[in-house]
Design a protein around this motif. Structure first.
Motif, PDB file in Angstrom:
ATOM      1  N   MET A 124       5.451   7.038   3.586  1.00 24.86           N
ATOM      2  CA  MET A 124       5.033   5.652   3.765  1.00 24.86           C
ATOM      3  C   MET A 124       4.673   5.397   5.224  1.00 24.86           C
ATOM      4  N   ARG A 125       3.695   4.520   5.440  1.00 17.72           N
ATOM      5  CA  ARG A 125       3.408   4.047   6.791  1.00 17.72           C
ATOM      6  C   ARG A 125       2.674   2.716   6.721  1.00 17.72           C
ATOM      7  N   THR A 126       2.712   1.971   7.836  1.00 16.12           N
ATOM      8  CA  THR A 126       2.006   0.702   7.880  1.00 16.12           C
ATOM      9  C   THR A 126       0.527   0.935   8.155  1.00 16.12           C
ATOM     10  N   ILE A 127      -0.281  -0.015   7.717  1.00 12.96           N
ATOM     11  CA  ILE A 127      -1.710  -0.031   8.000  1.00 12.96           C
ATOM     12  C   ILE A 127      -2.093  -1.456   8.387  1.00 12.96           C
ATOM     13  N   PRO A 128      -3.227  -1.638   9.055  1.00 10.19           N
ATOM     14  CA  PRO A 128      -3.684  -3.013   9.312  1.00 10.19           C
ATOM     15  C   PRO A 128      -3.854  -3.769   7.996  1.00 10.19           C
ATOM     16  N   ALA A 129      -3.587  -5.047   8.011  1.00 11.22           N
ATOM     17  CA  ALA A 129      -3.633  -5.852   6.796  1.00 11.22           C
ATOM     18  C   ALA A 129      -4.978  -5.706   6.084  1.00 11.22           C
ATOM     19  N   PHE A 130      -4.907  -5.507   4.781  1.00 14.48           N
ATOM     20  CA  PHE A 130      -6.092  -5.353   3.953  1.00 14.48           C
ATOM     21  C   PHE A 130      -6.949  -6.613   4.004  1.00 14.48           C
ATOM     22  N   GLU A 131      -8.245  -6.405   4.199  1.00 17.07           N
ATOM     23  CA  GLU A 131      -9.177  -7.531   4.212  1.00 17.07           C
ATOM     24  C   GLU A 131     -10.039  -7.513   2.953  1.00 17.07           C
ATOM     25  N   THR A 132     -11.150  -6.776   2.954  1.00 17.89           N
ATOM     26  CA  THR A 132     -12.042  -6.821   1.790  1.00 17.89           C
ATOM     27  C   THR A 132     -12.285  -5.467   1.138  1.00 17.89           C
ATOM     28  N   GLN A 133     -12.000  -4.354   1.809  1.00 20.50           N
ATOM     29  CA  GLN A 133     -12.253  -3.057   1.183  1.00 20.50           C
ATOM     30  C   GLN A 133     -11.354  -1.986   1.807  1.00 20.50           C
ATOM     31  N   LEU A 134     -10.970  -1.034   0.962  1.00 20.45           N
ATOM     32  CA  LEU A 134     -10.159   0.097   1.410  1.00 20.45           C
ATOM     33  C   LEU A 134     -10.506   1.294   0.538  1.00 20.45           C
ATOM     34  N   PHE A 135     -10.589   2.466   1.162  1.00 22.67           N
ATOM     35  CA  PHE A 135     -10.998   3.681   0.462  1.00 22.67           C
ATOM     36  C   PHE A 135      -9.972   4.791   0.733  1.00 22.67           C
ATOM     37  N   VAL A 136      -9.467   5.369  -0.332  1.00 23.60           N
ATOM     38  CA  VAL A 136      -8.481   6.444  -0.233  1.00 23.60           C
ATOM     39  C   VAL A 136      -9.061   7.696  -0.869  1.00 23.60           C
ATOM     40  N   ARG A 137      -8.858   8.839  -0.204  1.00 28.67           N
ATOM     41  CA  ARG A 137      -9.268  10.134  -0.785  1.00 28.67           C
ATOM     42  C   ARG A 137      -8.159  11.150  -0.546  1.00 28.67           C
ATOM     43  N   ALA A 138      -7.836  11.904  -1.582  1.00 29.61           N
ATOM     44  CA  ALA A 138      -6.900  13.014  -1.444  1.00 29.61           C
ATOM     45  C   ALA A 138      -7.281  14.095  -2.434  1.00 29.61           C
ATOM     46  N   ARG A 245      -3.431  -8.915  -2.244  1.00 29.28           N
ATOM     47  CA  ARG A 245      -2.668  -9.450  -1.127  1.00 29.28           C
ATOM     48  C   ARG A 245      -3.213  -8.817   0.158  1.00 29.28           C
ATOM     49  N   SER A 246      -2.697  -9.244   1.286  1.00 25.38           N
ATOM     50  CA  SER A 246      -3.087  -8.609   2.550  1.00 25.38           C
ATOM     51  C   SER A 246      -2.194  -7.381   2.765  1.00 25.38           C
ATOM     52  N   PHE A 247      -2.394  -6.391   1.902  1.00 31.35           N
ATOM     53  CA  PHE A 247      -1.543  -5.202   1.878  1.00 31.35           C
ATOM     54  C   PHE A 247      -1.439  -4.582   3.276  1.00 31.35           C
ATOM     55  N   ASN A 248      -0.217  -4.307   3.720  1.00 31.54           N
ATOM     56  CA  ASN A 248      -0.023  -3.733   5.050  1.00 31.54           C
ATOM     57  C   ASN A 248       0.841  -2.479   5.046  1.00 31.54           C
ATOM     58  N   ASN A 249       1.079  -1.923   3.863  1.00 31.12           N
ATOM     59  CA  ASN A 249       1.803  -0.662   3.738  1.00 31.12           C
ATOM     60  C   ASN A 249       1.089   0.240   2.741  1.00 31.12           C
ATOM     61  N   PHE A 250       1.064   1.528   3.049  1.00 31.52           N
ATOM     62  CA  PHE A 250       0.445   2.510   2.164  1.00 31.52           C
ATOM     63  C   PHE A 250       1.457   3.613   1.880  1.00 31.52           C
ATOM     64  N   PHE A 251       1.588   3.969   0.606  1.00 34.01           N
ATOM     65  CA  PHE A 251       2.487   5.041   0.187  1.00 34.01           C
ATOM     66  C   PHE A 251       1.678   6.128  -0.510  1.00 34.01           C
ATOM     67  N   VAL A 252       2.038   7.390  -0.276  1.00 37.80           N
ATOM     68  CA  VAL A 252       1.456   8.521  -0.985  1.00 37.80           C
ATOM     69  C   VAL A 252       2.580   9.422  -1.463  1.00 37.80           C
ATOM     70  N   GLY A 253       2.430   9.976  -2.642  1.00 36.58           N
ATOM     71  CA  GLY A 253       3.449  10.862  -3.193  1.00 36.58           C
ATOM     72  C   GLY A 253       3.212  11.046  -4.676  1.00 36.58           C
ATOM     73  N   TYR A 254       4.301  11.249  -5.417  1.00 35.93           N
ATOM     74  CA  TYR A 254       4.173  11.355  -6.867  1.00 35.93           C
ATOM     75  C   TYR A 254       5.558  11.186  -7.496  1.00 35.93           C
ATOM     76  N   GLY A 255       5.530  10.743  -8.747  1.00 36.62           N
ATOM     77  CA  GLY A 255       6.761  10.635  -9.515  1.00 36.62           C
ATOM     78  C   GLY A 255       6.755   9.423 -10.415  1.00 36.62           C
ATOM     79  N   PHE A 256       7.938   9.123 -10.954  1.00 37.76           N
ATOM     80  CA  PHE A 256       8.058   8.146 -12.032  1.00 37.76           C
ATOM     81  C   PHE A 256       9.052   7.060 -11.662  1.00 37.76           C
ATOM     82  N   VAL A 257       8.560   5.819 -11.612  1.00 33.96           N
ATOM     83  CA  VAL A 257       9.452   4.688 -11.416  1.00 33.96           C
ATOM     84  C   VAL A 257      10.245   4.432 -12.691  1.00 33.96           C
TER      85      VAL A 257
END
Length: 283
Positions: A124-138, A245-257
């Motif tokens: 997990m880490r913080t990111i600048p608050a989400f505004e109008t677009q965000l792109f993730v690639r892995a 929302r103005s998302f300000n945290n990003f998590f990457v990983g895997y598993g089951f809640v």
């Protein structure tokens, strides 16, 4: 379907003060459609031990303006780590590549019906608050899909921990290879969304997949938007009317809640990029 708020909020607060992995032009720009940086995943199967085999995913460059560029060569530096009934580490178990990737293993036999909780791990880490677009690639290599149709494997989470702007969304996969979008944004219509059935293009197991997640809303104050998922560069599904929302945290990983018993999994993730300027792409 979603992270338990009582567990998630303290964890999210740990991430305050962490800077983005790489810097650049942070001004939002229209999506130009260009796909810079990164590398193409190699469909190379597994070795005799069931691990991703020779070839791997290569190396990825850092596109201009990216918030996060992570090849996992430096371990968990700059990240906060959490795991329950699972392990997560940057290691070199991708054979013959000489590179590291994020390696997640979840325990078998964990069943929330028996009160045993989650089987999930994330960085997990913080990111600048989400505004109008965000792109993730892995680039993602999964040995298998969730063992029960009632459980969802989570890859990415966007989350706002502000009291006045609390909520999140997460990208998941289900047993029939389809993707799911869990919307716990506390916006009107929030809930669990799934692709299909039928699933015309879903996730693949047993090979490297270029997985992209594109999140958009019309304006920085819009309460709803959409989230698209791409597999190897092709659109798999567009989730519409998703709470924002103005998302300000990003998590990457895997598993089951919400594990349902057959909760064993092994997954590798590499070449992670998070950008708010343009789609990253696979090449």
């Amino acid at each position: 379907m979603r992270f338990k708020v009582t567990l998630l909020l303290p964890v999210a607060l740990l991430a305050w003060g962490v800077m983005p992995a790489c810097s650049g032009d942070d001004d939002d720009k229209p999506d130009s459609g260009s796909q810079d940086g990164g590398s193409t995943p190699t469909d190379s199967g597994t070795d005799a031990g069931g691990n991703p085999s020779d070839g791997g995913t290569g190396t990825a460059t850092c596109p201009s303006g990216a918030l996060i560029c992570e090849t996992f060569e430096n371990g968990s530096s700059g990240w906060d780590v959490a795991h329950t009934h699972s392990t997560i580490e940057a290691d070199g178990t991708k054979p013959h590549t000489g590179t590291r990737s994020l390696h997640v293993v979840t325990e078998d036999g964990i069943d929330e019906k028996q009160g045993e909780g989650e089987a999930i791990a994330r960085w997990m880490r913080t990111i600048p608050a989400f505004e109008t677009q965000l792109f993730v690639r892995a680039h993602v290599f999964m040995k298998s899909f969730p063992g029960d149709q009632g459980q969802m494997g989570t890859y990415f989470v966007l989350f706002s921990d502000r009291d006045s702007d609390f909520g999140g969304i997460e990208l998941q996969v289900i047993r029939d290879t389809g993707f799911a979008l869990d919307d716990w944004s506390a916006r009107a219509g929030q809930g669990w969304n799934r692709q299909g059935p039928p699933v015309t293009l879903g996730m693949a197991a047993g090979r490297w997949v270029c997985l992209e997640w594109e999140v958009r809303r019309p304006t920085a104050s819009s309460t709803h938007g959409n989230a698209r998922v791409y597999v190897d560069g092709s659109l798999a599904h567009d989730f519409t009317d998703i709470g924002m929302r103005s998302f300000n945290n990003f998590f990457v990983g895997y598993g089951f809640v919400h594990p349902q018993g057959p909760s064993a999994s092994e997954t590798w993730i590499d070449n992670l990029v998070v950008s708010r300027t343009q789609r990253v792409g696979c090449e």
